[in-house]
Design a protein around this motif. Structure first.
Motif, PDB file in Angstrom:
ATOM      1  N   VAL A  73       3.737 -10.070   0.891  1.00  0.00           N
ATOM      2  CA  VAL A  73       2.687  -9.248   1.509  1.00  0.00           C
ATOM      3  C   VAL A  73       1.970  -8.433   0.433  1.00  0.00           C
ATOM      4  O   VAL A  73       2.618  -7.787  -0.402  1.00  0.00           O
ATOM      5  N   TYR A  74       0.653  -8.482   0.458  1.00  0.00           N
ATOM      6  CA  TYR A  74      -0.184  -7.574  -0.329  1.00  0.00           C
ATOM      7  C   TYR A  74      -0.646  -6.492   0.638  1.00  0.00           C
ATOM      8  O   TYR A  74      -1.485  -6.763   1.513  1.00  0.00           O
ATOM      9  N   HIS A  75      -0.080  -5.300   0.500  1.00  0.00           N
ATOM     10  CA  HIS A  75      -0.371  -4.251   1.480  1.00  0.00           C
ATOM     11  C   HIS A  75      -1.450  -3.308   0.947  1.00  0.00           C
ATOM     12  O   HIS A  75      -1.177  -2.402   0.159  1.00  0.00           O
ATOM     13  N   LEU A  76      -2.677  -3.542   1.420  1.00  0.00           N
ATOM     14  CA  LEU A  76      -3.826  -2.751   0.962  1.00  0.00           C
ATOM     15  C   LEU A  76      -4.424  -1.873   2.059  1.00  0.00           C
ATOM     16  O   LEU A  76      -5.273  -1.034   1.776  1.00  0.00           O
ATOM     17  N   ALA A  77      -4.027  -2.082   3.291  1.00  0.00           N
ATOM     18  CA  ALA A  77      -4.649  -1.313   4.376  1.00  0.00           C
ATOM     19  C   ALA A  77      -4.313   0.165   4.232  1.00  0.00           C
ATOM     20  O   ALA A  77      -3.184   0.539   3.935  1.00  0.00           O
ATOM     21  N   ALA A  78      -5.310   0.998   4.419  1.00  0.00           N
ATOM     22  CA  ALA A  78      -5.133   2.453   4.380  1.00  0.00           C
ATOM     23  C   ALA A  78      -6.466   3.084   4.750  1.00  0.00           C
ATOM     24  O   ALA A  78      -7.508   2.423   4.720  1.00  0.00           O
ATOM     25  N   ASN A  79      -6.403   4.360   5.081  1.00  0.00           N
ATOM     26  CA  ASN A  79      -7.645   5.126   5.124  1.00  0.00           C
ATOM     27  C   ASN A  79      -8.053   5.367   3.670  1.00  0.00           C
ATOM     28  O   ASN A  79      -7.307   5.981   2.918  1.00  0.00           O
ATOM     29  N   ALA A  80      -9.225   4.879   3.298  1.00  0.00           N
ATOM     30  CA  ALA A  80      -9.628   5.002   1.893  1.00  0.00           C
ATOM     31  C   ALA A  80     -10.538   6.215   1.669  1.00  0.00           C
ATOM     32  O   ALA A  80     -11.003   6.437   0.558  1.00  0.00           O
ATOM     33  N   ASP A  81     -10.786   7.000   2.714  1.00  0.00           N
ATOM     34  CA  ASP A  81     -11.664   8.159   2.598  1.00  0.00           C
ATOM     35  C   ASP A  81     -10.820   9.410   2.361  1.00  0.00           C
ATOM     36  O   ASP A  81     -10.304  10.025   3.304  1.00  0.00           O
ATOM     37  N   ILE A  82     -10.684   9.802   1.085  1.00  0.00           N
ATOM     38  CA  ILE A  82      -9.788  10.922   0.747  1.00  0.00           C
ATOM     39  C   ILE A  82     -10.232  12.206   1.427  1.00  0.00           C
ATOM     40  O   ILE A  82      -9.417  13.022   1.857  1.00  0.00           O
ATOM     41  N   ARG A  83     -11.544  12.370   1.578  1.00  0.00           N
ATOM     42  CA  ARG A  83     -12.064  13.628   2.129  1.00  0.00           C
ATOM     43  C   ARG A  83     -11.711  13.831   3.598  1.00  0.00           C
ATOM     44  O   ARG A  83     -11.623  14.949   4.083  1.00  0.00           O
ATOM     45  N   LEU A  93      -1.271  10.387   7.276  1.00  0.00           N
ATOM     46  CA  LEU A  93       0.098  10.187   7.766  1.00  0.00           C
ATOM     47  C   LEU A  93       0.157   8.902   8.593  1.00  0.00           C
ATOM     48  O   LEU A  93       1.009   8.032   8.374  1.00  0.00           O
ATOM     49  N   ASN A  94      -0.807   8.744   9.517  1.00  0.00           N
ATOM     50  CA  ASN A  94      -0.789   7.587  10.412  1.00  0.00           C
ATOM     51  C   ASN A  94      -1.236   6.304   9.728  1.00  0.00           C
ATOM     52  O   ASN A  94      -0.579   5.264   9.832  1.00  0.00           O
ATOM     53  N   GLU A  95      -2.387   6.372   9.023  1.00  0.00           N
ATOM     54  CA  GLU A  95      -2.976   5.150   8.447  1.00  0.00           C
ATOM     55  C   GLU A  95      -2.329   4.771   7.115  1.00  0.00           C
ATOM     56  O   GLU A  95      -2.525   3.664   6.631  1.00  0.00           O
ATOM     57  N   GLY A  96      -1.591   5.714   6.529  1.00  0.00           N
ATOM     58  CA  GLY A  96      -0.935   5.445   5.247  1.00  0.00           C
ATOM     59  C   GLY A  96       0.568   5.316   5.400  1.00  0.00           C
ATOM     60  O   GLY A  96       1.128   4.214   5.367  1.00  0.00           O
ATOM     61  N   LEU A 144      -3.939  15.053   1.019  1.00  0.00           N
ATOM     62  CA  LEU A 144      -3.096  14.435   2.051  1.00  0.00           C
ATOM     63  C   LEU A 144      -3.042  12.924   1.839  1.00  0.00           C
ATOM     64  O   LEU A 144      -2.032  12.273   2.108  1.00  0.00           O
ATOM     65  N   TYR A 145      -4.139  12.368   1.350  1.00  0.00           N
ATOM     66  CA  TYR A 145      -4.182  10.948   0.988  1.00  0.00           C
ATOM     67  C   TYR A 145      -3.149  10.663  -0.101  1.00  0.00           C
ATOM     68  O   TYR A 145      -2.386   9.696  -0.020  1.00  0.00           O
ATOM     69  N   GLY A 146      -3.126  11.533  -1.135  1.00  0.00           N
ATOM     70  CA  GLY A 146      -2.164  11.345  -2.230  1.00  0.00           C
ATOM     71  C   GLY A 146      -0.735  11.428  -1.730  1.00  0.00           C
ATOM     72  O   GLY A 146       0.141  10.668  -2.159  1.00  0.00           O
ATOM     73  N   ALA A 147      -0.514  12.355  -0.798  1.00  0.00           N
ATOM     74  CA  ALA A 147       0.834  12.482  -0.232  1.00  0.00           C
ATOM     75  C   ALA A 147       1.230  11.205   0.500  1.00  0.00           C
ATOM     76  O   ALA A 147       2.377  10.757   0.429  1.00  0.00           O
ATOM     77  N   SER A 148       0.272  10.589   1.199  1.00  0.00           N
ATOM     78  CA  SER A 148       0.603   9.360   1.944  1.00  0.00           C
ATOM     79  C   SER A 148       0.898   8.204   0.983  1.00  0.00           C
ATOM     80  O   SER A 148       1.750   7.354   1.257  1.00  0.00           O
TER      81      SER A 148
END
Ligand code: NAD
Length: 315
Positions: A73-83, A93-96, A144-148
């Protein structure tokens, strides 16, 4: 090789899929098209070279049946909008973190044990030595993105240690290129499209980061996976230098032909709360595997600007 790409309709995922298809992998794509674009992968779906599932990875029960017959698996899905995390605090938390848990758990249940993960330089937080090596720690993310991303890395490490998984974790610099759908160059072109006389720049323009062209990024991912075989393989992916936001603004103004545009800085040392104003990764570990990037930061910015102008302005 039968692979799954999560987030495969996204910017980086779609470029990765182009490479995987061209080398003959059987590709299953899972994406809920929240920021992905079906047109990026349409040709592969239409000619039958990939299978696409419009699934939200937050639903583990939807993902489980798709994991059978997959080798990696190449796992790339995430919320990519840090702001976004500054406004909706459970997004990452949810998307990451939760999504990464679901991917790992679906893999474990199906007996799939190889994963590549798109982490980020932002896990290093602020004040890390530059260029920052993979050995730097403790890592204290400030968004929060970095934390995820750090949470995702931790979960992956625990699946390696507990369930015998093998993982490749990539800490990306800023990845830019064709099909970009977010980020500073994309924003600047859109701003100049709506007002060619004025370009608003978040912060003081002195933010300075490392940029990597998406083709280099995808090549590096595949090169590292082919060249390494530890249980947990951690690699920074970036270029050798940085480019300032001020320089990016100048390049975009020049390339769009908006020569008279005034640059207006909103002020402050960063674009938004949680932004890290200066970042440069050490890519020595990547280079030790015999990999070299084709584009350094400023060349990647100029190339991307020209490509995105064509895509956005329709030229
Ligand atoms: P992107 O937004 O284009 O791609 C993310 C994809 O994930 C999208 O297609 C989106 O629809 C999909 N997705 C999001 N949530 C989902 C869910 N719950 N279920 C199913 N699909 C979902 O972003 P990108 O720039 O291509 O980034 C890809 C990966 O690389 C992300 O994990 C991102 O955090 C990471 N990354 C990107 C950069 C960069 O500079 N672009 C830097 C560091 C890390």
């Amino acid at each position: 090789m039968r692979v799954m790409v999560t987030g495969g309709a996204g910017f980086i995922g779609s470029h990765l899929i182009d490479r995987l298809v061209s080398r003959g992998d059987e590709v299953t794509v899972v994406d809920n098209l929240s920021s992905g674009v079906f047109d990026f992968i349409r040709k592969h779906v239409d000619d039958g070279s990939i299978i696409f599932h419009n699934i939200d990875l937050k639903n583990l029960s939807d993902l489980k049946p798709l994991m059978h017959e997959i080798d990696m698996v190449y796992h790339l899905a995430a919320n990519a909008d840090i702001r976004l995390g500054t406004k909706i605090t459970d997004t990452d938390l949810n998307e990451g973190t939760i999504v990464t848990y679901n991917v790992l758990e679906a893999m474990r249940l199906a007996g799939v044990s190889k994963i590549a993960f798109s982490s980020s330089s932002v896990v290093y937080g602020e004040g890390a030595p530059m260029p920052t090596p993979e050995t730097h720690g403790p890592c204290i993310p400030i968004s929060l993105y970095g934390a995820s991303k750090q949470g995702g890395e931790g979960l992956i490490g625990s699946w390696v240690g507990t369930f015998g998984f093998q993982a490749w974790v990539f800490r990306f610099a800023n990845i830019i290129g064709r099909r970009g759908t977010h980020g500073v160059i994309f924003d600047f072109i859109h701003k100049l499209k709506s007002d060619p006389n004025r370009l608003e720049v978040l912060g003081n323009g002195l933010q300075e980061k490392s940029y990597m062209e998406v083709g280099d990024c995808v090549d590096a991912i595949l090169h590292v996976i082919e060249s390494t075989n530890q249980p947990f393989n951690l690699y920074n992916l970036g270029s050798n230098d940085t480019c300032s936001v001020r320089r990016i603004a100048e390049i975009v103004i020049e390339e769009t032909g908006c020569k008279g545009a005034s640059i207006e800085y909103t002020g402050g040392d960063r674009g938004w709360a949680g932004d890290i104003p200066k970042a440069r990764l050490s890519i020595d570990r990547l280079k030790q595997l015999g990999f070299s990037v084709k584009y350094e930061s400023e060349d990647a910015v100029a190339y991307t600007t020209r490509a995105l102008i064509k895509e956005i302005m329709g030229e």
